[in-house]
Design an enzyme around this catalytic site. Structure first.
Site, PDB file in Angstrom:
ATOM      1  N   GLY A 103      33.120  52.034 -18.333  1.00  0.00           N
ATOM      2  CA  GLY A 103      32.954  52.089 -19.791  1.00  0.00           C
ATOM      3  C   GLY A 103      31.510  51.863 -20.157  1.00  0.00           C
ATOM      4  N   CYS A 104      31.232  52.010 -21.434  1.00  0.00           N
ATOM      5  CA  CYS A 104      29.875  51.750 -21.872  1.00  0.00           C
ATOM      6  C   CYS A 104      29.747  50.289 -22.286  1.00  0.00           C
ATOM      7  CB  CYS A 104      29.513  52.647 -23.031  1.00  0.00           C
ATOM      8  SG  CYS A 104      29.136  54.286 -22.447  1.00  0.00           S
ATOM      9  N   ILE A 105      28.499  49.865 -22.437  1.00  0.00           N
ATOM     10  CA  ILE A 105      28.237  48.466 -22.726  1.00  0.00           C
ATOM     11  C   ILE A 105      27.923  48.282 -24.206  1.00  0.00           C
ATOM     12  CG2 ILE A 105      26.975  46.457 -21.953  1.00  0.00           C
ATOM     13  CD1 ILE A 105      28.200  48.030 -19.652  1.00  0.00           C
TER      14      ILE A 105
END
Ligand code: FAD
Lengths: 105, 414
Positions: A103-105
């Site tokens: 996932g993205c941060i």
């Protein structure tokens, strides 16, 4: 570590059913994983996405996000959701035997 | 021989990198900063504009005045970078040659990529607070909004300052309580993530805070369409959330010129960058700072600040032919404004998720917990931004590397 049996072979998966080792995956396993994810039949469009996922993973070490898939796979985000209603990035990664996309941060 | 460093972008990262470089390099190195306009926005201030807690003229300053003497400033649009000939082509048809290039052009909002977002209703009942115009428009909207469904939606990650939309919810709760109409306003936070935030411990704390403040949380919602006239968000999998007023954080990409520069960027126009040295993967003489990089870190001013020290050291080493220093650890540090003069603080890096404890040591600011002290910290950040961060000065006691001393490794379960 949990395992699952696809096409008669035992493979290592994580708690959510994603492959631990993408090398254990074969094309014959895909229809069975798909059925377990609620997709009864894999069409040519499905395969186009699955193959794209595998190549991306091999090149980059992670599966693409939906947004990147929509930009690069040649299949629009809308159609991706029609193909994989429960979430294209995750479902396609699972069926293509690659780990859950980071996932993205 | 004169060498030239061209810095693309005169925002947070470009300004602090140029100022730090100017301090450590002698006059044989020329430094040029390029930006398309002359308005340097203190972006964290945009959060406060809708609520009348800040005005645009208080958070915008001219760009060039933030640069030290001895730095050239060029106001022009960047057209593209030619990595082969080591040239940057500008909108006026001229080119700048470089020996070292610093990419600091941040991220760009691409609202047009979401169906209907810019359609009927935009800036009438659909807003964003991520641009000065949007934040000001929302401030006006709040003067007539006297009840109904307020929906705050993040279309997809990555976004700048991933906690800002949550802060918006907390501040909205406070604002409508002060107005005395909170019972007539429903607030809903709609996110593509499977929780309130990306990292588990902080996500649980923030979800708890949303609940406490009566903000409804809708997760795994991938917005496919914004229907302004009909007042609904529609997800790709056919779910709907109705609104009377929508606050949307649009999709982010890297700057468009990156896509016109063969070999420089990825599918979303972010620049593939080494996680520890900040050197681009495209060329050895191209370095990247801030939101423009594709690093697995938050797109935040604090991250940009911590990167500055390592970026500058590595450019110095590169110019003198020395091996690079791989010490950037992904350090990020964000205040989360929670209303009622309180805020939380989170501190994390590539390896360590935000944990409770204190920052930077066990007697410092409380982590992952509401406090008045953190709110004061957030307010002080603005003055810190103009007077320490942009000039490229370090903060006493807070280095680039994430401090570990005050953190509780095993968070208490509640
Ligand atoms: C609402 C909001 C709240 C925030 N809150 C916080 C917070 O509380 N704490 C925190 O740490 N961070 C916060 N941030 C994030 C922070 O502002 C950014 O991460 C930071 O500014 C990134 O710096 P940068 O140099 O990478 O990009 P920017 O500062 O955005 O600079 C990029 C520059 O490049 C220029 N540029 C782009 N394309 C071109 C082109 N083609 N030609 C010429 N110039 C170009 C732009 O004009 C711009 O000046 C917030 C952001 C927003 C929007």
């Amino acid at each position: 570590m949990p395992t699952a049996t696809y096409a008669g072979k035992n493979v290592a998966v994580n708690d959510e059913g994603f492959f631990e080792n993408p090398d254990e995956w074969t094309e014959e396993m895909a229809p069975e994983i798909a059925r377990a994810s609620g997709i009864d039949e894999l069409t040519e469009q499905h395969w186009r996405v699955l193959k794209f996922m595998r190549t991306e993973y091999a090149e980059k070490g992670t599966g693409p996000t939906v947004r990147v898939l929509g930009k690069t796979s040649g299949v629009s985000v809308k159609e991706l959701y029609e193909l994989f209603p429960k979430g294209p990035a995750k479902t396609a990664a699972k069926i293509a035997g690659i780990p859950k996309p980071r996932g993205c941060i | 021989m004169v060498e030239r460093i061209v810095v693309l972008g005169g925002g947070t990262g470009g300004t602090l990198a140029a100022n730090r470089l100017r301090r450590v390099l002698d006059d044989r190195v020329q430094i040029v900063v390029v930006d398309q306009d002359d308005s340097h926005v203190y972006q964290p201030g945009l959060l406060f504009v809708p609520f009348g807690l800040a005005r645009l003229d208080e958070i915008i300053r001219p760009r060039q005045r933030q640069l030290r003497r001895g730095i050239d400033y060029r106001q022009a649009a960047i057209e593209r970078v030619d990595l082969e000939t080591e040239r940057v082509w500008l909108g006026d048809g001229t080119a700048l040659e470089y020996d070292v290039l610093v990419v600091a052009t941040g991220s760009t909002l691409v609202a047009e990529e979401t169906e209907g977002l810019l359609g009927p209703g935009w800036l009438e009942k659909v807003f964003t607070f991520y641009t000065p115009e949007g934040a000001a428009g929302l401030h006006d909207a709040f003067t007539w909004f006297d009840g109904g469904r307020l929906v705050v939606n993040v279309v997809d990650m990555p976004i700048k300052c991933p906690v800002a939309p949550l802060e918006f919810c907390f501040l909205a709760d406070w604002y409508f309580q002060e107005l005395g109409i909170r019972d007539r306003v429903g607030i809903t936070y709609v996110t593509p993530l499977d929780g309130a935030f990306t990292k588990p411990v902080a996500s649980a704390t923030l979800a708890g805070l949303l609940e406490e403040k009566g903000v409804e949380l809708v997760t795994e919602f991938n917005t496919g369409e914004v229907d302004g006239p009909g007042g609904r968000l529609v997800s790709y999998d056919g779910r709907e959330v109705g609104f009377d007023l929508a606050v949307v954080v649009p999709l982010h990409s890297g700057a468009a010129y990156v896509g016109r520069s063969p070999g420089l960027g990825d599918e979303l126009n972010f620049v593939p960058t080494d996680e520890h040295t900040l050197q681009s993967k495209a060329r050895q003489n191209v370095f990247v700072i801030g939101d423009a990089a594709n690093l697995p870190v938050s797109k935040a001013g604090s991250v940009t600040h911590f990167e500055g020290e390592i970026l500058v050291e590595n450019i110095r080493r590169f110019l003198s032919g020395k091996p690079l220093d791989g010490s950037y650890d992904g350090h990020a540090n964000c205040f989360i404004e929670s209303g009622f003069h309180k805020a939380l603080l989170i501190d994390f890096n590539y390896e360590t998720e935000p944990l409770p404890g204190h920052f930077p040591t066990s007697v410092g600011l409380p982590l992952l917990k509401e406090s008045r002290l953190n709110h004061l910290g957030k307010l002080m950040f603005q003055s810190f931004y103009w007077h320490r961060l942009l000039p490229g000065r370090d903060i006493p006691g807070v280095g680039s590397a994430m401090p570990d001393r005050g953190k509780h490794r095993e968070p208490s379960r509640s």
